[in-house]
Motif scaffolding. Structure first.
Motif, mmCIF file in Angstrom:
data_model
loop_
_atom_site.group_PDB
_atom_site.id
_atom_site.type_symbol
_atom_site.label_atom_id
_atom_site.label_comp_id
_atom_site.label_asym_id
_atom_site.label_seq_id
_atom_site.Cartn_x
_atom_site.Cartn_y
_atom_site.Cartn_z
ATOM 1 N N CYS A 145 -6.453 2.003 -0.797
ATOM 2 C CA CYS A 145 -5.679 1.435 0.319
ATOM 3 C C CYS A 145 -6.284 1.883 1.651
ATOM 4 O O CYS A 145 -6.453 1.079 2.575
ATOM 5 N N ARG A 182 -1.089 7.721 0.229
ATOM 6 C CA ARG A 182 -1.949 8.594 -0.575
ATOM 7 C C ARG A 182 -2.828 7.802 -1.547
ATOM 8 O O ARG A 182 -3.290 8.338 -2.542
ATOM 9 N N CYS A 183 -3.064 6.558 -1.245
ATOM 10 C CA CYS A 183 -3.837 5.646 -2.095
ATOM 11 C C CYS A 183 -5.253 5.513 -1.532
ATOM 12 O O CYS A 183 -5.448 4.846 -0.511
ATOM 13 N N TRP A 193 0.836 -1.195 0.000
ATOM 14 C CA TRP A 193 0.000 0.000 0.000
ATOM 15 C C TRP A 193 0.870 1.245 0.000
ATOM 16 O O TRP A 193 2.093 1.157 0.063
ATOM 17 N N PHE A 246 -1.952 -0.927 -6.506
ATOM 18 C CA PHE A 246 -2.131 -0.770 -5.055
ATOM 19 C C PHE A 246 -3.595 -0.513 -4.740
ATOM 20 O O PHE A 246 -4.239 0.238 -5.470
ATOM 21 N N PRO A 247 -4.083 -1.131 -3.673
ATOM 22 C CA PRO A 247 -3.381 -2.092 -2.826
ATOM 23 C C PRO A 247 -3.263 -3.454 -3.506
ATOM 24 O O PRO A 247 -4.050 -3.789 -4.383
ATOM 25 N N THR A 286 5.334 -0.751 2.213
ATOM 26 C CA THR A 286 5.118 0.452 1.418
ATOM 27 C C THR A 286 6.435 1.060 0.969
ATOM 28 O O THR A 286 7.462 0.859 1.611
#
Length: 131
Positions: free
Chosen positions: A35, A31-32, A28, A95-96, A59
């Motif tokens: 996620c 800033r996703c 992850w 991601f994720p 990460t």
């Protein structure tokens, strides 16, 4: 070479922390949006299985960025940061990404974001692997 050596983690020997238990790995970044959206479900998995399963997040974000993120968001996993090189070595590009390894470090499942439907499938796999 085991997966952990690719990741730069020295846990391939008998008796180490990860030995003898299945492992759930979440790839992850802070800033996703997907996620972050799956965090409550990931935390539920950790609460359900406790120490019968290893829970690890990996990460490319640096430790400070992750520590700042964790002040605002609950994510109760062991965090491995600054891992861009290792993530690239595994060809993780979406991601994720979530991965389940059996007790011997063999990848058993590989999924994208976790949702309510997939959580049941993940629990079924973890139930079998954690016997």
């Amino acid at each position: 070479m085991c997966l952990w050596e690719v990741l730069g983690i020295s846990v391939c020997r008998k008796g180490d922390y990860l030995d003898g238990k299945p492992t759930f790995i979440n790839f992850w970044f802070t800033r996703c949006p997907p996620c972050i959206e799956e965090l409550p479900l990931l935390n539920k998995l950790k609460a359900k299985y406790g120490d019968k399963v290893n829970f690890i997040s990996i990460t490319f974000d640096d430790k400070k960025k992750v520590d700042d993120f964790l002040k605002k968001h609950k994510f109760d996993y062991m965090h491995i940061t600054d891992s861009e090189k290792q993530i690239d070595a595994l060809n993780i590009s979406g991601f994720p990404t979530n991965m389940i390894l059996d007790k011997d470090g063999v990848i058993r499942t590989l999924n994208g974001a976790v949702n309510e439907f997939q959580i049941k499938q993940i629990e079924t796999v973890l139930d079998v692997l954690s016997l």
